[in-house]
Scaffold this motif. Structure first.
Motif, short mmCIF file in Angstrom:
data_model
loop_
_atom_site.label_atom_id
_atom_site.label_comp_id
_atom_site.label_asym_id
_atom_site.label_seq_id
_atom_site.Cartn_x
_atom_site.Cartn_y
_atom_site.Cartn_z
N THR A 1 41.68 3.95 38.32
CA THR A 1 43.09 4.30 38.27
C THR A 1 43.27 5.73 37.73
N ARG B 1 51.55 11.60 36.26
CA ARG B 1 52.07 10.53 37.11
C ARG B 1 53.35 9.92 36.54
N LYS C 1 43.35 9.18 43.83
CA LYS C 1 43.08 8.66 45.17
C LYS C 1 44.27 8.79 46.10
N SER C 2 45.46 8.34 45.65
CA SER C 2 46.60 8.36 46.57
C SER C 2 47.06 9.79 46.84
N THR C 3 46.89 10.68 45.86
CA THR C 3 47.27 12.08 46.07
C THR C 3 46.35 12.69 47.14
N TYR D 1 56.98 11.10 37.53
CA TYR D 1 57.72 10.71 38.73
C TYR D 1 57.58 9.23 39.08
N ARG E 1 55.08 4.09 36.07
CA ARG E 1 53.86 3.59 35.43
C ARG E 1 53.67 4.40 34.14
N1 LIG Z 1 42.94 17.39 41.30
C1 LIG Z 1 44.03 17.11 40.59
N2 LIG Z 1 44.46 17.99 39.67
C2 LIG Z 1 45.54 17.72 38.91
N3 LIG Z 1 46.28 16.61 39.01
C3 LIG Z 1 45.89 15.69 39.92
C4 LIG Z 1 44.76 15.89 40.76
N4 LIG Z 1 44.63 14.81 41.55
C5 LIG Z 1 45.64 13.99 41.22
N5 LIG Z 1 46.40 14.52 40.24
C6 LIG Z 1 47.57 13.91 39.60
O1 LIG Z 1 47.11 12.79 38.83
C7 LIG Z 1 48.05 11.71 38.89
C8 LIG Z 1 47.37 10.42 39.30
O2 LIG Z 1 46.97 10.52 40.64
P1 LIG Z 1 47.13 9.32 41.70
O3 LIG Z 1 48.39 8.57 41.49
O4 LIG Z 1 46.86 9.92 43.05
O5 LIG Z 1 45.90 8.41 41.21
P2 LIG Z 1 45.26 7.11 41.86
O6 LIG Z 1 43.79 7.29 41.76
O7 LIG Z 1 45.82 6.85 43.20
O8 LIG Z 1 45.70 6.00 40.83
P3 LIG Z 1 45.97 4.39 41.06
O9 LIG Z 1 44.72 3.80 41.59
O10 LIG Z 1 46.25 3.89 39.69
O11 LIG Z 1 47.15 4.27 41.95
C9 LIG Z 1 49.13 12.16 39.88
O12 LIG Z 1 50.28 12.55 39.17
C10 LIG Z 1 48.54 13.34 40.62
O13 LIG Z 1 49.53 14.28 40.98
#
Ligand SMILES: Nc1ncnc2c1ncn2[C@@H]1O[C@H](COP(=O)(O)OP(=O)(O)OP(=O)(O)O)[C@@H](O)[C@H]1O
Ligand SMILES: O=C(O)[C@@H](CO)OP(=O)(O)O
Length: 286
Positions: A99, A225, A103-105, A228, A231
């Motif tokens: 988490t 995160r 990943k989703s970004t 916006y 969570r």
């Molecule tokens: N390379 C990066 N540099 C800075 N911030 C980042 C980077 N990648 C992602 N983020 C930021 O980190 C936060 C968490 O990213 P994200 O929601 O994509 O995670 P995730 O792995 O999908 O989490 P989950 O599995 O819990 O949904 C977001 O606010 C995103 O904008």
């Protein structure tokens, strides 16, 4: 209005600078430069007084413009991705990692670059399964990945609890993957439940694990995160030790199964690394 004709697909569409810009960014060109090049291509076609223009002509002109801008590597990549798209080969990208790693970004960015319309999160699969399977039947399904261990009946720790949840969610993920294979669908699937060894990537399916080893950086992702989304950062930071333990486990599994692990430090670099690796692997596969 200038009309684009694609002889193979027998379609005619109005020329769109936006569509061309996107196909140029697929080659790793930043959006600003891609837009300038798309504009130059359009101007050149207008200068040639074209009413109808073939996709082939746009391709050749774009390739030439990329070279003029000194973007040789990008020009070759551009041709590769155009060729790949024309072949209509289905592509599925799997993004794993704990988490908050991004990943989703990254999935959203990749989807834009690759013109893929379907992004599926394994959290959503888990959510659907929660509605169908009651907490009493599968308690691990109803907890956060790093809390699933608390639902274990006998002995066992964080990893065992997580493995239980992964095993259960994988049933739903496999159904999604089977359907994607059957339909020849393009998709990006992302989520903590994509653990190497639990999921067998099928044909034209490419898996990556994202990681953020620096705990301070991971913490900052949670704060970012929470600006916006609903969570709360505190919940994840409170369980950072467990989350980092799961990360070590997932990275170890990735190494065991030859899955590429990418440190997600800079978003652009991560996307570039995946795009480059995808291109090389697809070249081999083709
Ligand atoms: N390379 C990066 N540099 C800075 N911030 C980042 C980077 N990648 C992602 N983020 C930021 O980190 C936060 C968490 O990213 P994200 O929601 O994509 O995670 P995730 O792995 O999908 O989490 P989950 O599995 O819990 O949904 C977001 O606010 C995103 O904008
Ligand atoms: O289980 C988890 O680790 C996360 C994954 O995104 O989900 P939730 O925020 O719902 O706990």
């Amino acid at each position: 209005m200038m009309v684009v004709i694609d002889p193979e697909k027998k379609i005619q569409l109005p020329f769109s600078r936006g569509i061309l810009t996107r196909s140029i960014t697929l080659a790793g060109v930043d959006v600003g430069t891609a837009y300038v090049i798309a504009h130059e291509v359009q101007m050149e076609l207008i200068r040639r007084r074209k009413r109808f223009v073939s996709t082939e002509e746009i391709r050749e002109l774009t390739y030439k413009k990329l070279l003029e801008h000194g973007l040789k590597k990008e020009a070759e990549r551009y041709l590769f991705w155009r060729e790949f798209k024309r072949k209509k080969i289905p592509l599925v990208v799997l993004l794993g990692g704990v988490t908050g790693v991004g990943k989703s970004t990254i999935a959203t960015e990749l989807a834009f670059r690759l013109s893929i319309r379907t992004i599926i999160g394994t959290d959503t699969v888990r959510e659907v399964m929660r509605k169908i399977i009651a907490k009493e039947l599968l308690p691990d399904l109803h907890a956060s990945s790093f809390m699933a261990w608390r639902t274990l009946k006998g002995s066992g720790g964080i990893i065992e609890g997580f493995e239980n949840q992964v095993r259960h969610v994988s049933v739903g993920v496999k159904a999604v993957l089977d359907r994607a294979q059957r339909e020849g669908m393009n998709a990006i699937i992302e989520g903590i439940h994509l653990v190497p060894g639990f999921i067998e990537p099928g044909e034209n399916t490419f898996m990556y694990v994202l990681a953020v080893s620096d705990r301070k950086v991971l913490e900052s992702h949670f704060y970012e995160r929470s600006r916006y989304s609903k969570r709360p950062a505190e919940y994840y930071i409170k369980h950072l030790e467990e989350i980092l333990l799961l990360q070590d486990y997932i990275v170890e599994k990735a190494r065991e199964h030859g899955v590429k692990v990418i440190e997600n430090v800079e978003l652009e670099k991560t996307v570039e690394e995946i795009m480059e690796d995808l291109m090389n692997r697809l070249r081999e596969a083709l």
